[in-house]
Scaffold this active site. Sequence first.
Site, PDB file in Angstrom:
ATOM      1  N   TRP A 141       0.547  -1.333   0.075  1.00  0.00           N
ATOM      2  CA  TRP A 141      -0.032   0.037  -0.065  1.00  0.00           C
ATOM      3  C   TRP A 141       0.894   1.299  -0.103  1.00  0.00           C
ATOM      4  CZ3 TRP A 141       2.058   1.878   4.205  1.00  0.00           C
ATOM      5  CH2 TRP A 141       2.164   1.132   5.459  1.00  0.00           C
ATOM      6  N   ASN A 142       2.199   1.148  -0.130  1.00  0.00           N
ATOM      7  CA  ASN A 142       2.949   2.383   0.335  1.00  0.00           C
ATOM      8  C   ASN A 142       3.115   3.303  -1.095  1.00  0.00           C
ATOM      9  OD1 ASN A 142       4.388   0.215  -0.459  1.00  0.00           O
ATOM     10  ND2 ASN A 142       6.450   1.487   0.233  1.00  0.00           N
ATOM     11  N   GLY A 216       6.614  -6.723  -0.038  1.00  0.00           N
ATOM     12  CA  GLY A 216       5.809  -6.722   1.534  1.00  0.00           C
ATOM     13  C   GLY A 216       6.838  -7.117   2.707  1.00  0.00           C
ATOM     14  N   SER A 217       6.208  -7.663   3.675  1.00  0.00           N
ATOM     15  CA  SER A 217       6.962  -8.093   4.818  1.00  0.00           C
ATOM     16  C   SER A 217       7.799  -9.476   4.706  1.00  0.00           C
ATOM     17  CB  SER A 217       5.836  -8.206   6.012  1.00  0.00           C
ATOM     18  OG  SER A 217       5.103  -9.472   5.912  1.00  0.00           O
ATOM     19  N   GLU A 238      10.661  -8.368  -2.933  1.00  0.00           N
ATOM     20  CA  GLU A 238      11.253  -7.516  -2.279  1.00  0.00           C
ATOM     21  C   GLU A 238      10.632  -7.176  -0.807  1.00  0.00           C
ATOM     22  OE1 GLU A 238      11.816  -4.311  -0.514  1.00  0.00           O
ATOM     23  OE2 GLU A 238      10.485  -3.107  -2.090  1.00  0.00           O
ATOM     24  N   LEU A 239      11.376  -7.410   0.189  1.00  0.00           N
ATOM     25  CA  LEU A 239      10.968  -7.712   1.449  1.00  0.00           C
ATOM     26  C   LEU A 239      11.141  -6.647   2.627  1.00  0.00           C
ATOM     27  CD1 LEU A 239      11.296 -11.533   2.003  1.00  0.00           C
ATOM     28  CD2 LEU A 239       9.351 -10.201   0.892  1.00  0.00           C
ATOM     29  N   CYS A 272      10.406   1.371   1.585  1.00  0.00           N
ATOM     30  CA  CYS A 272      11.314   0.338   1.955  1.00  0.00           C
ATOM     31  C   CYS A 272      12.673   0.631   1.891  1.00  0.00           C
ATOM     32  CB  CYS A 272      10.925  -1.026   0.949  1.00  0.00           C
ATOM     33  SG  CYS A 272      11.606  -0.587  -0.767  1.00  0.00           S
ATOM     34  N   GLU A 369      11.821  -2.840  11.383  1.00  0.00           N
ATOM     35  CA  GLU A 369      11.551  -1.785  10.326  1.00  0.00           C
ATOM     36  C   GLU A 369      10.121  -1.098  10.764  1.00  0.00           C
ATOM     37  OE1 GLU A 369      10.870  -1.287   5.598  1.00  0.00           O
ATOM     38  OE2 GLU A 369      10.267  -3.509   6.528  1.00  0.00           O
TER      39      GLU A 369
END
Length: 469
Positions: A141-142, A216-217, A238-239, A272, A369
């Site tokens: 969502w960012n 995401g996470s 991409e975490l 991120c 994070e």
Amino acid sequence: MPTPEAAPLPGHRGARLAVLDPATGEVVDEAPDQRPDELDAAVARSRRAWHGWRADPAARTTALRAAADAVETAGDGLARLLTREQGKPLAESYAEIARTAARLRYFAGLAPRTRRIDDGRPVHSEVRWRPVGPVAAIVPWNFPLQLAAAKFAPALAAGNTVVLKPSPHTPLATRLLGSLLAAVLPEDVLTVVTGREPLGARLAAHPGIRHVTFTGSVPTGRAVAGAAAGSLARVTLELGGNDAAVLLDDVDVERIADRLFWSAFRNCGQVCMAVKRVYAPARLHAEVVDALAQRARSVTVGSGLDPDTRIGPVSNAPQLAQVEAVTRQALEAGARAAAGGHRLDRAGYFFAPTILTDVPPDSPVVTGEQFGPVLPVLPYRSLDEAVDAANGTGFGLGGSVWSSDPDRAEAVADRLECGTAWINHHAELSLAQPFAGVQDSGVGVAGGPWGLYGNLRPFVVHRPREERA
């Protein structure tokens, strides 16, 4: 990078998603909460469309350029809707729209290169490239549109079709984008599906999907990789990150303070590759804290639709709770808020821009994070100590070194265990460069030609050399 679920709309449970304005907490609109059979149908249509889309590279280039034009033409409507559902200042939404169009145009101009192998054998060997098949793009969502384009633009350029799933917190602008692109792309080449979990898990595990790309996470990324393993689909993950900024002892604090502050607080810290920890020499630590705190106290926080706003709200209620929790843990463990440290007393999901000092190095706001407008500043006494601390988490997305001597800074940056290191700036990327993390920050590569080839597989053709009769 947390990706919590959205709440159901009262009276429409199981069928619709309520999308909330983070600046007010009020409903903006609703989106479909799609069923498993609807997902199956979308993947099936994507696979059928793939056979025609993969066959004509020239047509793909033309269509992707038309898609970029369509995004730019609709920029005003897309940007305002993005700000309403995500919260970022309108200027940042316009920048995201521009980046979305730029990605489409960039990848439209790329094509894989055939390679001839001459290894002395009596055959011609040629390496060609083929698309992998339908791609699942699961987006947080960012940066809903920019990260979507980072996934679907190279996938489409490579000749794949895409099923795109946005976060349930930010489906509206993505659905609008999908409808705009449907007018210029062949039918079912790009399909948008929306819904709460387990929709994303079902998409990642779907046997009709050949490549899963997810942002995401870390825990969700591991689950995505496990789901994709069932069908042996390729994964790109991409975490998130916990990027450290290491300030050297010759740094001009006032000169870098603005750049350093916005490297941490752009998009309300929900980036991120934002700076999430600052390591300052002990003798400069107080000066760094004061410079950053002054900016945190003076910046305008408000609705992204207000032209004076520089920092908007946290994007959703679960993420606000996460930011509050890690800040409270740090303060209870002895940290001090030089600025902020609390939720703002107003409607919406606003948290005061926060600079923390005296933070225990094992505090979750340092080791994890935080993904919000909170920045810990930690002192160090030796450069080795600072580098060890910067490398001391499980993350490895990016990092930066700040100094009046760029050559000295680069030597230190070379010691950082991360995918990208910046000198005297942070979180700036070219469309032509690779973007990848190490350790828990991800698997695979996005960006540039690497992003294109990540959506292709090699196909080798051998034929005998011509022989005389």
